[in-house]
Design an enzyme around this catalytic site. Sequence first.
Site, mmCIF file in Angstrom:
data_model
loop_
_atom_site.group_PDB
_atom_site.id
_atom_site.type_symbol
_atom_site.label_atom_id
_atom_site.label_comp_id
_atom_site.label_asym_id
_atom_site.label_seq_id
_atom_site.Cartn_x
_atom_site.Cartn_y
_atom_site.Cartn_z
ATOM 1 N N GLY A 12 0.784 -1.231 0.000
ATOM 2 C CA GLY A 12 0.000 0.000 0.000
ATOM 3 C C GLY A 12 0.818 1.285 0.000
ATOM 4 C CG ASN A 14 1.947 3.429 -5.749
ATOM 5 O OD1 ASN A 14 2.370 4.476 -6.236
ATOM 6 N ND2 ASN A 14 2.532 2.257 -5.951
ATOM 7 C CG HIS A 109 2.115 -2.011 -15.274
ATOM 8 N ND1 HIS A 109 1.785 -3.235 -14.722
ATOM 9 C CD2 HIS A 109 3.106 -2.256 -16.160
ATOM 10 C CE1 HIS A 109 2.542 -4.173 -15.255
ATOM 11 N NE2 HIS A 109 3.363 -3.606 -16.138
ATOM 12 C CG ASP A 145 -0.709 -4.699 -16.483
ATOM 13 O OD1 ASP A 145 -1.354 -4.129 -15.589
ATOM 14 O OD2 ASP A 145 -0.047 -5.728 -16.284
ATOM 15 C CD GLN A 173 10.992 9.365 -10.443
ATOM 16 O OE1 GLN A 173 10.246 10.255 -10.836
ATOM 17 N NE2 GLN A 173 12.101 9.612 -9.777
HETATM 18 C C1 GAR Z 1 3.630 -1.109 -7.296
HETATM 19 O O1 GAR Z 1 4.957 -1.158 -7.752
HETATM 20 C C2 GAR Z 1 2.651 -1.094 -8.450
HETATM 21 O O2 GAR Z 1 3.142 -0.375 -9.561
HETATM 22 C C3 GAR Z 1 2.551 -2.566 -8.768
HETATM 23 O O3 GAR Z 1 2.523 -3.188 -7.518
HETATM 24 C C4 GAR Z 1 3.256 -2.412 -6.581
HETATM 25 C C5 GAR Z 1 2.381 -2.161 -5.386
HETATM 26 O O4 GAR Z 1 3.106 -1.518 -4.370
HETATM 27 N N1 GAR Z 1 1.371 -2.844 -9.523
HETATM 28 C C6 GAR Z 1 1.304 -3.783 -10.459
HETATM 29 O O5 GAR Z 1 2.222 -4.527 -10.724
HETATM 30 C C7 GAR Z 1 -0.030 -3.886 -11.189
HETATM 31 N N2 GAR Z 1 0.093 -4.575 -12.410
HETATM 32 P P1 GAR Z 1 2.360 -0.781 -3.193
HETATM 33 O O6 GAR Z 1 1.352 -1.784 -2.617
HETATM 34 O O7 GAR Z 1 3.426 -0.449 -2.219
HETATM 35 O O8 GAR Z 1 1.667 0.441 -3.748
#
Ligand code: GAR
Length: 215
Positions: A12, A14, A109, A145, A173
């Site tokens: 989580g 993001n 993504h 995606d 980023q």
């Molecule tokens: C992030 O790197 C996001 O871009 C990726 O999962 C991670 C989640 O991190 N998403 C995907 O791969 C979707 N296809 P987070 O839970 O710390 O935000």
Amino acid sequence: MKNIVILISGRGSNMEALIAARDAGNLPVNIAAVISNRPDAQGLETAKKAGIATHYLDHKAFAGREAFDAALAECIDGFAPDLVVLAGFMRILSEGFVRHYEGRLMNIHPSLLPSFPGLHTHQRALEEGVRIHGCTVHFVTPTLDHGPVIIQAAVPVLDADDEDALAARILVQEHKIYPQAVRWFAEDRLRLENGRVRLSTALAGSGVLISPEIR
Ligand code: GAR
């Protein structure tokens, strides 16, 4: 103010970046709820601590993808969101679900789409020997995606990189471009034209972010 619902499956970070942007006054949205398909998602605790309503819907408790997606949509729609934000939500979504949220479903993504859809994007980028890699925020279409790109950030791939180093450089980023994309949505600055995103130019901004290491 627009209402958003955030879907997560894990850490989580993001989602946290979105909460932090809101708290700093840079993201004029109401985060109505955070929903996870995994009860143990670390991000649920973070959201709770931030005073946000949380829910989890265990996909394993449903007969199939359609049944889970229908229950998920019912839960989401209870919060009447203007926008649904996928923030590390690691589920393939059914076509019906995606159509229901057409134009109001965003995803982040960890690659410069259309390169490297799917999983293990950083490892695959290293194997391909690309020199530039990055992340993308896009509107979701039924293809995995895929969909109109809102903003991308590019970082260099360095010779010494392993998967973790590259992932960490890109995550920095991600935490910049997701709040930016959601902010543009909240400000009604995004419109779709022939399947492409146009950003209204009345205010500053562009859909590209080049990390300082590349400049
Ligand atoms: C992030 O790197 C996001 O871009 C990726 O999962 C991670 C989640 O991190 N998403 C995907 O791969 C979707 N296809 P987070 O839970 O710390 O935000």
